[in-house]
Design a protein around this motif. Structure first.
Motif, short mmCIF file in Angstrom:
data_model
loop_
_atom_site.label_atom_id
_atom_site.label_comp_id
_atom_site.label_asym_id
_atom_site.label_seq_id
_atom_site.Cartn_x
_atom_site.Cartn_y
_atom_site.Cartn_z
N ALA A 103 0.82 -1.22 0.00
CA ALA A 103 0.00 0.00 0.00
C ALA A 103 0.85 1.27 0.00
O ALA A 103 0.31 2.37 0.07
N LYS A 104 2.14 1.13 -0.10
CA LYS A 104 3.06 2.28 -0.04
C LYS A 104 2.69 3.36 -1.06
O LYS A 104 2.61 4.55 -0.73
N ALA A 105 2.44 2.98 -2.30
CA ALA A 105 2.11 3.95 -3.36
C ALA A 105 0.80 4.68 -3.05
O ALA A 105 0.66 5.87 -3.36
N LYS A 116 0.37 9.06 -2.52
CA LYS A 116 -0.56 9.96 -3.19
C LYS A 116 -1.09 11.05 -2.26
O LYS A 116 -1.58 12.08 -2.71
N PHE A 117 -1.00 10.80 -0.95
CA PHE A 117 -1.48 11.76 0.05
C PHE A 117 -0.33 12.51 0.70
O PHE A 117 -0.50 13.16 1.72
N GLY A 118 0.84 12.42 0.09
CA GLY A 118 1.98 13.17 0.58
C GLY A 118 2.79 12.49 1.66
O GLY A 118 3.73 13.08 2.20
N LEU A 119 2.45 11.26 2.01
CA LEU A 119 3.24 10.55 3.00
C LEU A 119 4.49 9.98 2.33
O LEU A 119 4.43 9.52 1.19
N THR A 120 5.60 10.03 3.05
CA THR A 120 6.86 9.52 2.53
C THR A 120 7.42 8.49 3.50
O THR A 120 7.20 8.59 4.72
N PRO A 121 8.17 7.52 2.97
CA PRO A 121 8.77 6.52 3.86
C PRO A 121 9.81 7.15 4.78
O PRO A 121 10.54 8.06 4.38
N GLU A 122 9.83 6.67 6.00
CA GLU A 122 10.83 7.11 6.97
C GLU A 122 11.47 5.84 7.55
O GLU A 122 10.78 5.03 8.16
N PHE A 182 10.35 -2.92 7.52
CA PHE A 182 10.33 -3.81 8.68
C PHE A 182 9.17 -4.79 8.51
O PHE A 182 8.38 -4.67 7.57
N TYR A 183 9.08 -5.75 9.39
CA TYR A 183 8.09 -6.82 9.24
C TYR A 183 7.23 -6.96 10.49
O TYR A 183 7.71 -6.80 11.61
N LYS A 184 5.96 -7.24 10.23
CA LYS A 184 5.01 -7.64 11.27
C LYS A 184 4.40 -8.94 10.79
O LYS A 184 3.78 -8.97 9.71
N SER A 185 4.56 -9.99 11.55
CA SER A 185 4.03 -11.31 11.17
C SER A 185 4.38 -11.65 9.71
O SER A 185 3.52 -12.05 8.93
N ASP A 186 5.63 -11.46 9.35
CA ASP A 186 6.16 -11.79 8.01
C ASP A 186 5.63 -10.92 6.89
O ASP A 186 5.81 -11.23 5.72
N ILE A 187 4.94 -9.83 7.20
CA ILE A 187 4.43 -8.90 6.18
C ILE A 187 5.30 -7.65 6.21
O ILE A 187 5.51 -7.06 7.27
N PRO A 188 5.84 -7.23 5.03
CA PRO A 188 6.71 -6.04 5.01
C PRO A 188 5.92 -4.73 5.12
O PRO A 188 4.87 -4.57 4.50
N TYR A 189 6.48 -3.82 5.92
CA TYR A 189 5.87 -2.51 6.18
C TYR A 189 6.91 -1.41 6.04
O TYR A 189 8.11 -1.65 6.15
N TYR A 190 6.40 -0.18 5.89
CA TYR A 190 7.19 1.03 5.98
C TYR A 190 6.47 2.00 6.89
O TYR A 190 5.25 2.11 6.83
N LYS A 191 7.24 2.75 7.67
CA LYS A 191 6.65 3.87 8.39
C LYS A 191 6.51 4.99 7.38
O LYS A 191 7.48 5.35 6.69
#
Length: 136
Positions: free
Chosen positions: A105-107, A111-117, A121-130
């Motif tokens: 869901a990063k893209a 679209k709302f101006g959020l950028t990765p910081e 990282f992973y939660k229950s084997d699912i990749p995430y970005y702050k």
């Protein structure tokens, strides 16, 4: 087409669990701070199709457990919620907004101006970005 409604945590839990963690028990979808968070949903006609919970601490708001039912994904319900909520957050005095976004869901958040910081990282084997943005 869509309507934004304020909800209780009991209203959002079934969609959270069904969309985000269907293989886990309902209790896995509960979050510390749910009692004091603001919970919103998107209605399409009489059906609740999208939920999100917003946790404010000072001037910072965190979005958690943002979920749209699979049959309605890609139809604008999530976009409608964020477009409706962002002005409300600004009016409440919030200046910073962030979430932990699934990599898939990063893209969407960009679209709302959020950028990765930071790094992935992973939660229950699912990749995430702050993902973060300033609201002012």
């Amino acid at each position: 087409m869509f309507t934004l409604v304020e909800l209780t945590v009991e209203d959002v839990l079934p969609i959270r669990q069904r969309v985000l963690w269907p293989q886990k028990p309902m209790s896995f979808s509960e979050v510390k701070g749910d009692a004091s968070a603001r919970h919103y949903g998107v209605m399409k006609q009489e059906s609740l199709i999208c939920v999100g919970s917003f946790y404010q601490e000072g001037t910072t708001v965190r979005l958690r457990k943002f979920a749209t039912l699979p049959a309605y994904q890609g139809q604008g319900a999530g976009r409608f919620m964020l477009e409706s909520i962002m002005p409300l957050l600004r009016q409440s005095g919030a200046t910073h907004f962030w979430c932990d976004a699934r990599e898939s869901a990063k893209a969407f958040y960009q679209k709302f101006g959020l950028t990765p910081e930071g790094d992935r990282f992973y939660k229950s084997d699912i990749p995430y970005y702050k993902m973060v943005t300033r609201l002012s």
